[in-house]
Write a protein that holds these residues in place. Sequence first.
Motif, PDB file in Angstrom:
ATOM      1  N   GLY A  30      -2.903  -4.873   0.571  1.00 53.28           N
ATOM      2  CA  GLY A  30      -3.429  -6.000  -0.181  1.00 53.28           C
ATOM      3  C   GLY A  30      -4.887  -6.280   0.165  1.00 53.28           C
ATOM      4  N   PRO A  31      -5.396  -7.410  -0.351  1.00 58.57           N
ATOM      5  CA  PRO A  31      -4.708  -8.342  -1.237  1.00 58.57           C
ATOM      6  C   PRO A  31      -4.486  -7.767  -2.633  1.00 58.57           C
ATOM      7  CG  PRO A  31      -7.001  -8.971  -0.965  1.00 58.57           C
ATOM      8  CD  PRO A  31      -6.771  -7.823  -0.030  1.00 58.57           C
ATOM      9  N   CYS A  32      -3.354  -8.127  -3.214  1.00 57.20           N
ATOM     10  CA  CYS A  32      -3.001  -7.660  -4.545  1.00 57.20           C
ATOM     11  C   CYS A  32      -3.013  -8.834  -5.533  1.00 57.20           C
ATOM     12  CB  CYS A  32      -1.616  -7.016  -4.554  1.00 57.20           C
ATOM     13  SG  CYS A  32      -1.492  -5.549  -3.507  1.00 57.20           S
ATOM     14  N   VAL A  33      -3.269  -8.511  -6.785  1.00 54.22           N
ATOM     15  CA  VAL A  33      -3.345  -9.529  -7.839  1.00 54.22           C
ATOM     16  C   VAL A  33      -2.163  -9.364  -8.787  1.00 54.22           C
ATOM     17  CG1 VAL A  33      -4.754 -10.485  -9.703  1.00 54.22           C
ATOM     18  CG2 VAL A  33      -5.850  -9.539  -7.675  1.00 54.22           C
ATOM     19  N   VAL A  34      -1.548 -10.471  -9.156  1.00 51.17           N
ATOM     20  CA  VAL A  34      -0.453 -10.449 -10.130  1.00 51.17           C
ATOM     21  C   VAL A  34      -1.056 -10.262 -11.520  1.00 51.17           C
ATOM     22  CG1 VAL A  34       1.464 -11.725 -11.132  1.00 51.17           C
ATOM     23  CG2 VAL A  34       0.960 -11.941  -8.693  1.00 51.17           C
ATOM     24  N   THR A  35      -0.785  -9.121 -12.143  1.00 51.42           N
ATOM     25  CA  THR A  35      -1.351  -8.828 -13.455  1.00 51.42           C
ATOM     26  C   THR A  35      -0.344  -8.978 -14.596  1.00 51.42           C
ATOM     27  OG1 THR A  35      -0.915  -6.483 -13.020  1.00 51.42           O
ATOM     28  CG2 THR A  35      -3.139  -7.301 -12.576  1.00 51.42           C
ATOM     29  N   GLN A  36       0.942  -9.125 -14.270  1.00 52.11           N
ATOM     30  CA  GLN A  36       1.939  -9.353 -15.312  1.00 52.11           C
ATOM     31  C   GLN A  36       3.209  -9.903 -14.675  1.00 52.11           C
ATOM     32  OE1 GLN A  36       2.778  -5.963 -17.763  1.00 52.11           O
ATOM     33  NE2 GLN A  36       3.960  -7.116 -19.250  1.00 52.11           N
ATOM     34  N   VAL A  37       3.829 -10.836 -15.364  1.00 55.85           N
ATOM     35  CA  VAL A  37       5.098 -11.412 -14.933  1.00 55.85           C
ATOM     36  C   VAL A  37       6.114 -11.191 -16.045  1.00 55.85           C
ATOM     37  CG1 VAL A  37       6.324 -13.495 -14.239  1.00 55.85           C
ATOM     38  CG2 VAL A  37       3.954 -13.139 -13.493  1.00 55.85           C
ATOM     39  N   LYS A  38       7.190 -10.474 -15.734  1.00 56.70           N
ATOM     40  CA  LYS A  38       8.224 -10.176 -16.715  1.00 56.70           C
ATOM     41  C   LYS A  38       9.477 -10.980 -16.395  1.00 56.70           C
ATOM     42  CE  LYS A  38       6.606  -5.501 -17.763  1.00 56.70           C
ATOM     43  NZ  LYS A  38       6.972  -4.075 -17.918  1.00 56.70           N
TER      44      LYS A  38
END
Length: 206
Positions: A30-38
């Motif tokens: 990380g850090p990681c970014v949330v790019t989609q929420v299903k």
Amino acid sequence: MNGIIGKKIGMTSIFDEAGRNVACTVIEAGPCVVTQVKTDDTDNYNAIQLAYGERREKTMSRQLNGHFKAAGTTPKAEVVEFRDMVADKALGDTITVDEVFAEGDICVAVGTSKGKGFQGVVKRHNFKGVNDATHGQHNRQRAPGSIGAASYPAKVFKGMRMGGRDGGGRVSIKNLKVLKMFPERNLILVKGAVPGPKGGTVILHK
């Protein structure tokens, strides 16, 4: 969250509580970014898509650039979906390593192993070889030996272990213990080896 994307930095060793020297792999997670929420309502299953690493916008397609802009972030190099995750994060949120793991946790590391090129059966399949240069043997020490029968079945069966391209595949290593963490530097130390070269992408999940 039950996983994060990272980069393999290299290997080192630390001393545990008993004073033993333990080999471990250093991973920048990380850090990681949330790019989609299903969700079940929109996609019939729950998942969270994370992105990691920077990439130039000109190297990405218009679709991917639009995908990252919708999440309010810059173009990323790696995108991984973690399934069966309840949507407790919103689009554009940042995930750090200390939100996923703690010292003492057990994790799974997934990466792409080093490619070895075309290899023979001794290195690729751990064949023993002839190991005897006498009795007329000539350059047969690392040969595969017989690979088929005679007039019946008059063919070589599929799946026969022979020479060929080795390595360069997706490998998962289970039951790796998290030995130490440095959240301020996004570093995590896991016991043992992790597949892939230095700088290779590694996926860590529980």
